[in-house]
Motif scaffolding. Structure first.
Motif, PDB file in Angstrom:
ATOM      1  N   LEU A   1      37.131   5.866  16.109  1.00  0.00           N
ATOM      2  CA  LEU A   1      36.764   4.690  16.886  1.00  0.00           C
ATOM      3  C   LEU A   1      36.402   3.543  15.950  1.00  0.00           C
ATOM      4  N   HIS A   2      36.508   2.322  16.444  1.00  0.00           N
ATOM      5  CA  HIS A   2      36.106   1.183  15.625  1.00  0.00           C
ATOM      6  C   HIS A   2      34.597   1.114  15.508  1.00  0.00           C
TER       7      HIS A   2
ATOM      8  N   TYR B   1      40.774   0.498  19.254  1.00  0.00           N
ATOM      9  CA  TYR B   1      41.084   1.887  19.611  1.00  0.00           C
ATOM     10  C   TYR B   1      42.126   1.934  20.722  1.00  0.00           C
TER      11      TYR B   1
ATOM     12  N   THR C   1      32.630  11.579  20.439  1.00  0.00           N
ATOM     13  CA  THR C   1      32.002  11.129  21.685  1.00  0.00           C
ATOM     14  C   THR C   1      30.546  11.582  21.762  1.00  0.00           C
TER      15      THR C   1
ATOM     16  N   ASN D   1      44.687   6.182  13.012  1.00  0.00           N
ATOM     17  CA  ASN D   1      45.181   6.360  14.381  1.00  0.00           C
ATOM     18  C   ASN D   1      46.675   6.131  14.537  1.00  0.00           C
TER      19      ASN D   1
ATOM     20  N   TYR E   1      36.754  -1.603  23.557  1.00  0.00           N
ATOM     21  CA  TYR E   1      37.415  -0.605  22.705  1.00  0.00           C
ATOM     22  C   TYR E   1      38.756  -1.186  22.230  1.00  0.00           C
TER      23      TYR E   1
END
Length: 306
Positions: free
Chosen positions: A135-136, A198, A236, A157, A195
């Motif tokens: 994730l960023h 991402y 997460t 990614n 997001y």
């Protein structure tokens, strides 16, 4: 005029019924997989001796490594977290008797692929799981609210999916069989604010997978993008599992039962249902400033309690 209006609504009703029928057929893949062809337990072994999994030290990658070993595959685990991979490898070897090969590599870098290619030489690779991702930011936020890690995210990614596919697809094409699973995200199915990087990177993964399948399906190669919603992983923050948030192992087990069900799947029934519901929300609602501020306030409240 009345007759014209009547015909218009009749046609509109038929179109809506057709859309509903298509959605029901989509759900039937998850509810009645036997109707779509249940793969025999030995199917994965027929593709080749080895499965390659990126981001294999934890989360979804770890779960794929374990589950594919349970289904008879030797596993190549690739990640930057050597100690975690060694622990998982020992577990796999002791519980399944399968062979495990470890390759340490940091997918935020671009100079790793020669080493990976050399390490994979001589292995008959039947399955590739492009899972590694980042994730960023640990929490949803606006694009300029975090430091510039754009290159790392794109390398991890996007570039990793292209480079690893190029390394493995060559031998799959020669043997005319193979399976490539690219882990995308439901956040790649629409432009997802907070997001941004991402979401954009996962759009690439899904589009790349679908186009590649069109090119190579005639050569016996299965290529599929998976677009899950909530899966409990370190990325997460190991969220508690529930009806929607699946454990990594549960998600992986279910997703492997649907690999022959199209170029893109949610991976599990719960996420397919959620996707069907959220797809009815107009994009302007998701993109509204008020909705974004609402989510940012929730995140801020949670952080203040920690």
């Amino acid at each position: 005029m009345e007759l014209l209006v009547q015909h218009f609504f009749t046609v509109l009703g038929l179109i809506l019924c057709l859309q509903l029928l298509i959605k029901c057929l989509g759900f039937s893949k998850y509810l009645f997989p036997q109707l779509w062809g249940v793969l025999p337990p030995s199917f994965f072994q027929t593709l080749g001796e080895w499965a390659v999994v990126t981001g294999a030290g934890d989360g979804i990658g770890k779960a794929y490594s374990i589950e594919l070993a349970n289904r008879g595959m030797n596993v190549v685990m690739i990640s930057r977290t050597l100690e975690k991979m060694q622990k998982v490898a020992l577990e796999i070897e002791q519980t399944t008797g399968r062979n495990v090969k470890i390759i340490q590599a940091d997918f935020t870098k671009n100079n790793i692929y020669k080493h990976i290619e050399e390490s994979l030489k001589g292995l008959e690779i039947g399955i590739l799981v492009n899972n590694v991702g980042m994730l960023h930011s640990p929490d949803p936020c606006c694009f300029l609210a975090v430091s510039d890690n754009d290159e790392n995210l794109i390398n991890c990614n996007v570039v990793s999916v292209v480079k690893m596919t190029r390394l493995v697809l060559k031998q799959m094409e020669q043997r005319r069989k193979g399976l490539i699973l690219n882990i995308s995200s439901a956040f790649g199915s629409f432009p997802c604010p907070l997001y941004t990087m991402y979401s954009a990177s996962k759009v690439f993964v899904s589009t790349f997978s679908k186009a590649l399948l069109a090119e190579y399906k005639s050569k016996g190669i299965i290529i599929q993008a998976l677009t899950p919603y909530g899966v409990s992983t370190p990325m997460t923050k190991n969220q508690s599992t529930n009806l929607i948030t699946k454990s990594s192992r549960d998600f992986v087990r279910e997703s492997l039962d649907h690999i022959s069900h199209g170029s893109e799947t949610f991976g599990c029934l719960a996420h397919a249902v959620l996707g069907c519901i959220l797809n009815q929300v107009p994009l302007w609602v998701i993109h509204s400033t008020r909705v974004q501020e609402y989510f940012l306030n929730i995140i801020s409240a949670i952080q203040s309690k920690e």
